[in-house]
Design a protein around this motif. Structure first.
Motif, PDB file in Angstrom:
ATOM      1  N   LEU A   1       0.820  -1.207   0.000  1.00 36.94           N
ATOM      2  CA  LEU A   1       0.000   0.000   0.000  1.00 36.94           C
ATOM      3  C   LEU A   1       0.858   1.263   0.000  1.00 36.94           C
ATOM      4  CD1 LEU A   1      -2.826   1.419   0.430  1.00 36.94           C
ATOM      5  CD2 LEU A   1      -2.307   1.285   2.855  1.00 36.94           C
ATOM      6  N   ILE A   2       1.846   1.330   0.906  1.00 40.05           N
ATOM      7  CA  ILE A   2       2.657   2.545   1.013  1.00 40.05           C
ATOM      8  C   ILE A   2       3.934   2.478   0.180  1.00 40.05           C
ATOM      9  CG2 ILE A   2       1.700   3.087   3.281  1.00 40.05           C
ATOM     10  CD1 ILE A   2       4.421   2.273   4.496  1.00 40.05           C
ATOM     11  N   ASP A   3       4.151   1.349  -0.496  1.00 40.23           N
ATOM     12  CA  ASP A   3       5.313   1.160  -1.371  1.00 40.23           C
ATOM     13  C   ASP A   3       6.622   1.292  -0.605  1.00 40.23           C
ATOM     14  OD1 ASP A   3       6.566   0.530  -3.758  1.00 40.23           O
ATOM     15  OD2 ASP A   3       6.547   2.596  -4.503  1.00 40.23           O
ATOM     16  N   VAL A   4       6.671   0.668   0.592  1.00 36.29           N
ATOM     17  CA  VAL A   4       7.873   0.628   1.420  1.00 36.29           C
ATOM     18  C   VAL A   4       8.023  -0.802   1.926  1.00 36.29           C
ATOM     19  CG1 VAL A   4       9.009   1.441   3.525  1.00 36.29           C
ATOM     20  CG2 VAL A   4       7.653   3.037   2.162  1.00 36.29           C
ATOM     21  N   LYS A   5       9.054  -1.489   1.483  1.00 37.14           N
ATOM     22  CA  LYS A   5       9.279  -2.872   1.898  1.00 37.14           C
ATOM     23  C   LYS A   5       9.800  -2.921   3.338  1.00 37.14           C
ATOM     24  CE  LYS A   5       8.150  -4.202  -2.159  1.00 37.14           C
ATOM     25  NZ  LYS A   5       6.783  -3.801  -2.354  1.00 37.14           N
TER      26      LYS A   5
ATOM     27  N   THR B   1       3.483   7.226 -10.999  1.00 40.74           N
ATOM     28  CA  THR B   1       3.882   5.822 -10.914  1.00 40.74           C
ATOM     29  C   THR B   1       3.406   5.275  -9.581  1.00 40.74           C
ATOM     30  OG1 THR B   1       6.036   6.426 -10.003  1.00 40.74           O
ATOM     31  CG2 THR B   1       5.900   6.117 -12.402  1.00 40.74           C
ATOM     32  N   PHE B   2       3.132   3.974  -9.542  1.00 40.35           N
ATOM     33  CA  PHE B   2       2.613   3.324  -8.347  1.00 40.35           C
ATOM     34  C   PHE B   2       3.379   2.043  -8.099  1.00 40.35           C
ATOM     35  CE2 PHE B   2      -1.075   5.980  -7.727  1.00 40.35           C
ATOM     36  CZ  PHE B   2      -1.319   6.500  -8.992  1.00 40.35           C
ATOM     37  N   GLY B   3       3.620   1.719  -6.823  1.00 44.98           N
ATOM     38  CA  GLY B   3       4.271   0.474  -6.467  1.00 44.98           C
ATOM     39  C   GLY B   3       3.315  -0.696  -6.477  1.00 44.98           C
ATOM     40  N   ALA B   4       2.046  -0.448  -6.203  1.00 45.64           N
ATOM     41  CA  ALA B   4       1.026  -1.498  -6.191  1.00 45.64           C
ATOM     42  C   ALA B   4       0.321  -1.525  -7.549  1.00 45.64           C
ATOM     43  CB  ALA B   4       0.018  -1.236  -5.073  1.00 45.64           C
ATOM     44  N   PRO B   5      -0.114  -2.709  -7.986  1.00 40.48           N
ATOM     45  CA  PRO B   5      -0.757  -2.812  -9.297  1.00 40.48           C
ATOM     46  C   PRO B   5      -2.169  -2.228  -9.349  1.00 40.48           C
ATOM     47  CG  PRO B   5      -0.725  -4.941  -8.218  1.00 40.48           C
ATOM     48  CD  PRO B   5       0.071  -4.011  -7.357  1.00 40.48           C
TER      49      PRO B   5
ATOM     50  N   VAL C   1      -3.970   3.814  -2.265  1.00 39.73           N
ATOM     51  CA  VAL C   1      -2.717   3.450  -2.918  1.00 39.73           C
ATOM     52  C   VAL C   1      -1.798   4.667  -2.897  1.00 39.73           C
ATOM     53  CG1 VAL C   1      -3.520   4.020  -5.257  1.00 39.73           C
ATOM     54  CG2 VAL C   1      -1.686   2.338  -4.945  1.00 39.73           C
ATOM     55  N   TYR C   2      -0.527   4.433  -2.671  1.00 37.08           N
ATOM     56  CA  TYR C   2       0.468   5.489  -2.718  1.00 37.08           C
ATOM     57  C   TYR C   2       1.129   5.470  -4.087  1.00 37.08           C
ATOM     58  CZ  TYR C   2       0.613   6.283   2.390  1.00 37.08           C
ATOM     59  OH  TYR C   2       0.328   6.598   3.682  1.00 37.08           O
TER      60      TYR C   2
ATOM     61  N   GLU D   1       8.198  14.007 -10.208  1.00 32.64           N
ATOM     62  CA  GLU D   1       9.449  14.322  -9.521  1.00 32.64           C
ATOM     63  C   GLU D   1       9.718  13.393  -8.345  1.00 32.64           C
ATOM     64  OE1 GLU D   1       9.956  19.040 -10.534  1.00 32.64           O
ATOM     65  OE2 GLU D   1      10.052  18.386  -8.459  1.00 32.64           O
ATOM     66  N   GLY D   2       8.832  12.422  -8.113  1.00 36.11           N
ATOM     67  CA  GLY D   2       9.060  11.457  -7.048  1.00 36.11           C
ATOM     68  C   GLY D   2       8.385  11.773  -5.733  1.00 36.11           C
ATOM     69  N   ASN D   3       7.622  12.867  -5.632  1.00 35.11           N
ATOM     70  CA  ASN D   3       6.913  13.182  -4.400  1.00 35.11           C
ATOM     71  C   ASN D   3       5.749  12.219  -4.209  1.00 35.11           C
ATOM     72  OD1 ASN D   3       8.414  15.586  -3.613  1.00 35.11           O
ATOM     73  ND2 ASN D   3       7.539  16.486  -5.454  1.00 35.11           N
ATOM     74  N   VAL D   4       5.521  11.810  -2.966  1.00 34.87           N
ATOM     75  CA  VAL D   4       4.516  10.800  -2.663  1.00 34.87           C
ATOM     76  C   VAL D   4       3.130  11.429  -2.543  1.00 34.87           C
ATOM     77  CG1 VAL D   4       3.810   9.000  -1.043  1.00 34.87           C
ATOM     78  CG2 VAL D   4       6.241   9.397  -1.485  1.00 34.87           C
ATOM     79  N   ILE D   5       2.165  10.828  -3.237  1.00 35.89           N
ATOM     80  CA  ILE D   5       0.762  11.240  -3.173  1.00 35.89           C
ATOM     81  C   ILE D   5      -0.068   9.983  -2.937  1.00 35.89           C
ATOM     82  CG2 ILE D   5      -1.188  12.254  -4.426  1.00 35.89           C
ATOM     83  CD1 ILE D   5       0.927  13.768  -6.129  1.00 35.89           C
ATOM     84  N   GLU D   6      -0.971  10.043  -1.993  1.00 35.87           N
ATOM     85  CA  GLU D   6      -1.882   8.934  -1.735  1.00 35.87           C
ATOM     86  C   GLU D   6      -3.224   9.217  -2.398  1.00 35.87           C
ATOM     87  OE1 GLU D   6      -2.866   8.413   2.388  1.00 35.87           O
ATOM     88  OE2 GLU D   6      -3.964   6.558   2.008  1.00 35.87           O
ATOM     89  N   LEU D   7      -3.794   8.207  -3.018  1.00 39.00           N
ATOM     90  CA  LEU D   7      -5.177   8.276  -3.493  1.00 39.00           C
ATOM     91  C   LEU D   7      -6.005   7.470  -2.511  1.00 39.00           C
ATOM     92  CD1 LEU D   7      -4.703   7.347  -7.272  1.00 39.00           C
ATOM     93  CD2 LEU D   7      -4.429   9.574  -6.176  1.00 39.00           C
ATOM     94  N   GLN D   8      -7.167   7.990  -2.130  1.00 34.79           N
ATOM     95  CA  GLN D   8      -8.025   7.240  -1.219  1.00 34.79           C
ATOM     96  C   GLN D   8      -9.483   7.466  -1.536  1.00 34.79           C
ATOM     97  OE1 GLN D   8      -7.583   8.169   2.963  1.00 34.79           O
ATOM     98  NE2 GLN D   8      -9.120   9.743   2.855  1.00 34.79           N
TER      99      GLN D   8
END
Length: 157
Positions: A46-50, A112-116, A127-128, A133-140
């Motif tokens: 979800l947060i694209d952090v392993k 771009t998204f880490g989750a499909p 989904v994050y 530019e690589g800044n993190v945005i969450e859609l909810q």
């Protein structure tokens, strides 16, 4: 349809102290239950952090939500950001309906998204992703029974 920014997220080193500070300083109150996770592949996705582990809370004051995280893993910067540092933890865009359609539309615009796909957590589909530019945005997209729906905030004049 996008309604607007839902919340800003802050990574803190001491969640309890910061909740008390934001409560006392600005009138923020915890909404719903505090949460935590460790060894949860669905949240890593979800947060694209392993390998993430954290605890957190959603706070509200007036028509504003703040989500606070205290990460135990992975280790990040320990020094605070300054006003001239680039970036933020993330902001969240609240989607009234069809988060999957917005996910695809935003991919087409360069996110771009880490989750499909958005992940259904029960109270929220989320989904994050990252802007160009690589800044993190969450859609909810919040469920009807969610404690922190944007449409439940009082109307301000």
């Amino acid at each position: 349809m996008i309604r607007g920014i839902h919340h800003v997220s802050i990574h803190v080193h001491d969640l309890d102290r910061m909740i008390a500070f934001y409560r006392d300083a600005f009138g923020f109150e915890v909404v719903g239950e505090q949460f935590s996770w460790k060894d949860e592949p669905v949240l890593d996705s979800l947060i694209d952090v392993k390998g993430s582990a954290a605890r957190g809370a959603m706070l509200r004051a007036g028509s504003c939500y703040i989500e606070m995280f205290e990460f135990q893993a992975p280790q990040g910067r320990t020094e605070p950001s300054t006003p001239y540092d680039k970036g933020y933890t993330h902001f969240c865009v609240d989607i009234a309906s069809d988060i999957e359609g917005e996910y695809e539309r935003l991919k087409g615009l360069g996110m771009t998204f880490g989750a499909p796909a958005p992940i259904d957590m029960g109270h929220v589909k989320s989904v994050y992703g990252r802007d160009p530019e690589g800044n993190v945005i969450e859609l909810q997209q919040t469920a009807e029974h969610c404690d922190f729906r944007l449409d439940m905030l009082p109307v301000t004049e």
